[in-house]
Design an enzyme around this catalytic site. Structure first.
Site, short mmCIF file in Angstrom:
data_model
loop_
_atom_site.label_atom_id
_atom_site.label_comp_id
_atom_site.label_asym_id
_atom_site.label_seq_id
_atom_site.Cartn_x
_atom_site.Cartn_y
_atom_site.Cartn_z
N TYR A 102 -1.25 0.05 10.16
CA TYR A 102 -1.60 -0.58 8.88
C TYR A 102 -0.43 -0.49 7.88
CZ TYR A 102 -3.62 -0.75 4.18
OH TYR A 102 -3.85 -1.03 2.86
N SER B 275 0.83 -1.21 0.00
CA SER B 275 0.00 0.00 0.00
C SER B 275 0.86 1.25 0.00
CB SER B 275 -0.86 -0.01 1.26
OG SER B 275 -1.40 1.27 1.50
N SER C 284 -4.92 4.03 -4.84
CA SER C 284 -6.36 3.96 -4.54
C SER C 284 -7.02 3.23 -5.69
CB SER C 284 -6.97 5.36 -4.44
OG SER C 284 -6.16 6.18 -3.62
N1 LIG Z 1 -8.71 -0.68 -1.86
C1 LIG Z 1 -7.58 -0.03 -2.11
O1 LIG Z 1 -7.55 0.98 -2.82
C2 LIG Z 1 -6.29 -0.52 -1.51
C3 LIG Z 1 -5.17 0.34 -1.48
C4 LIG Z 1 -3.97 -0.14 -0.97
C5 LIG Z 1 -3.88 -1.45 -0.54
N2 LIG Z 1 -4.99 -2.26 -0.54
C6 LIG Z 1 -4.85 -3.63 -0.04
O2 LIG Z 1 -5.57 -4.53 -0.88
C7 LIG Z 1 -6.07 -5.62 -0.08
C8 LIG Z 1 -7.58 -5.74 -0.29
O3 LIG Z 1 -8.22 -4.54 0.11
P1 LIG Z 1 -9.79 -4.34 -0.07
O4 LIG Z 1 -10.01 -2.89 -0.28
O5 LIG Z 1 -10.30 -5.32 -1.05
O6 LIG Z 1 -10.30 -4.71 1.40
P2 LIG Z 1 -11.60 -5.57 1.83
O7 LIG Z 1 -11.79 -5.33 3.29
O8 LIG Z 1 -12.73 -5.30 0.92
O9 LIG Z 1 -11.12 -7.07 1.61
C9 LIG Z 1 -10.21 -7.71 2.48
C10 LIG Z 1 -10.70 -9.13 2.70
O10 LIG Z 1 -9.73 -9.78 3.54
C11 LIG Z 1 -10.43 -10.64 4.43
N3 LIG Z 1 -9.64 -10.88 5.64
C12 LIG Z 1 -9.29 -9.98 6.61
N4 LIG Z 1 -8.63 -10.60 7.61
C13 LIG Z 1 -8.56 -11.90 7.27
C14 LIG Z 1 -8.03 -13.06 7.91
N5 LIG Z 1 -7.45 -13.00 9.12
N6 LIG Z 1 -8.15 -14.26 7.27
C15 LIG Z 1 -8.74 -14.36 6.06
N7 LIG Z 1 -9.29 -13.30 5.41
C16 LIG Z 1 -9.19 -12.09 6.01
C17 LIG Z 1 -11.72 -9.90 4.75
O11 LIG Z 1 -12.73 -10.81 5.19
C18 LIG Z 1 -12.05 -9.21 3.43
O12 LIG Z 1 -12.97 -9.95 2.65
C19 LIG Z 1 -5.66 -5.33 1.35
O13 LIG Z 1 -4.45 -5.99 1.63
C20 LIG Z 1 -5.43 -3.82 1.35
O14 LIG Z 1 -4.54 -3.44 2.36
C21 LIG Z 1 -6.19 -1.81 -0.99
#
Ligand SMILES: NC(=O)c1ccc[n+]([C@@H]2O[C@H](COP(=O)([O-])OP(=O)(O)OC[C@H]3O[C@@H](n4cnc5c(N)ncnc54)[C@H](O)[C@@H]3O)[C@@H](O)[C@H]2O)c1
Length: 268
Positions: free
Chosen positions: A135, A110, A164
């Site tokens: 985080y 991230s 993002s």
């Molecule tokens: N959305 C963005 O723009 C963005 C930006 C930077 C990084 N990220 C990274 O991308 C990844 C996905 O993000 P997202 O926006 O889809 O989030 P999200 O919350 O929609 O999805 C994350 C999923 O991980 C699962 N999860 C959490 N803890 C868990 C565990 N202990 N065991 C199994 N599953 C688990 C949750 O149930 C959830 O379905 C993350 O690692 C996040 O840090 C996202």
């Protein structure tokens, strides 16, 4: 591709999106996993699992060629929740990958791993990590973990410092940080297939003129972003950044100012 690919976080926003988009571009042996089962079709393969539990990660990684690791808490949370889900969870997954001889891992890092860099500083893949939150620290840990597993055990990895990722950019910060779903899919595809990759850090950004990141490493690996935030005429700040002068100084935005007890002048 017929090799088995595990997608963690498959019930979430980005893991769910990738679970579908990778199938669309020809991945025929995908296995999704998450804490809960959500938006999974009958014909899709899925296994429930908690990354905090090493037995679960050993089970989900059996016979897997590559892991697309998007299961995590995606925002700031308590130190304990981040420690358990993001740090221990990711460690368990890598260790299970080593035991089960997984070849590659694509890690959802991230921009918050580098969030305490000023917006005026242009970063590349060699820039120092500068986490802005528990985080962000978990993402910096994941990047180091993947480098260690690559060097020590030859598990190839690509860490994507996602800006993002959403359907369209929604505020001024996104003009610098946005990545489209298709461009993120392209980066993940490169991470799974690139022939001579060892350990890579790339920026998860579309071709944005206002980007803070020099993403030439990703371009060298073959990334050709098709989208750009430039065509969106966004002047407004996000609800959170509005009235937050500190957030506007740093790449991590409001993650930097939350619970801040430091001194801005030392963060150069
Ligand atoms: N959305 C963005 O723009 C963005 C930006 C930077 C990084 N990220 C990274 O991308 C990844 C996905 O993000 P997202 O926006 O889809 O989030 P999200 O919350 O929609 O999805 C994350 C999923 O991980 C699962 N999860 C959490 N803890 C868990 C565990 N202990 N065991 C199994 N599953 C688990 C949750 O149930 C959830 O379905 C993350 O690692 C996040 O840090 C996202």
């Amino acid at each position: 591709m017929k090799k088995k690919i595990l997608v963690t976080g498959a019930s979430g926003h980005l893991g769910g999106m990738l679970f579908k988009s990778l199938a669309r571009i020809g991945y025929s042996n995908l296995l999704g996993t998450d804490l809960k089962k959500k938006n999974i079709q009958k014909k899709e393969k899925f296994i429930l699992g908690n990354l905090k539990n090493i037995k679960d990660t050993l089970k989900m990684t059996k016979g897997v060629y590559a892991i697309v690791h998007f299961g995590a808490i995606p925002i700031e949370d308590t130190q304990q929740n981040i420690l358990q889900n993001n740090i221990i969870g990711t460690y368990n997954l890598f260790e299970a990958a080593r035991v089960n001889k997984v070849k590659r891992i694509i890690f959802a890092s991230s921009n918050h791993a580098i969030g305490f860099h000023r917006r005026t500083t242009r970063l590349n893949e060699l820039s120092t990590q500068r986490p802005d939150s528990h985080y962000g620290l978990s993402k910096a840990f994941g990047e180091d973990l993947s480098r260690f597993y690559a060097d020590k055990f030859n598990i190839k990895s690509m860490c994507i410092r996602i800006g993002s990722c959403l359907k369209v950019p929604e505020d001024r910060r996104h003009l610098s940080t946005w990545i489209s779903y298709d461009d993120l899919t392209q980066l993940v595809d490169i991470g799974i297939k690139h022939k001579s990759m060892h350990h890579e850090i790339v920026y998860g950004a579309s071709k944005n003129k206002k980007s803070w990141w020099n993403n030439s490493r990703a371009y060298k690996l073959g990334y050709k972003p098709k989208d750009s935030a430039d065509r969106f005429n966004l002047k407004s700040l996000s609800k959170n950044e509005y009235k937050d002068k500190m957030a506007l100084l740093f790449q991590g935005g409001v993650f930097t100012s939350a619970n801040f007890k430091g001194n801005i002048k030392y963060i150069k």
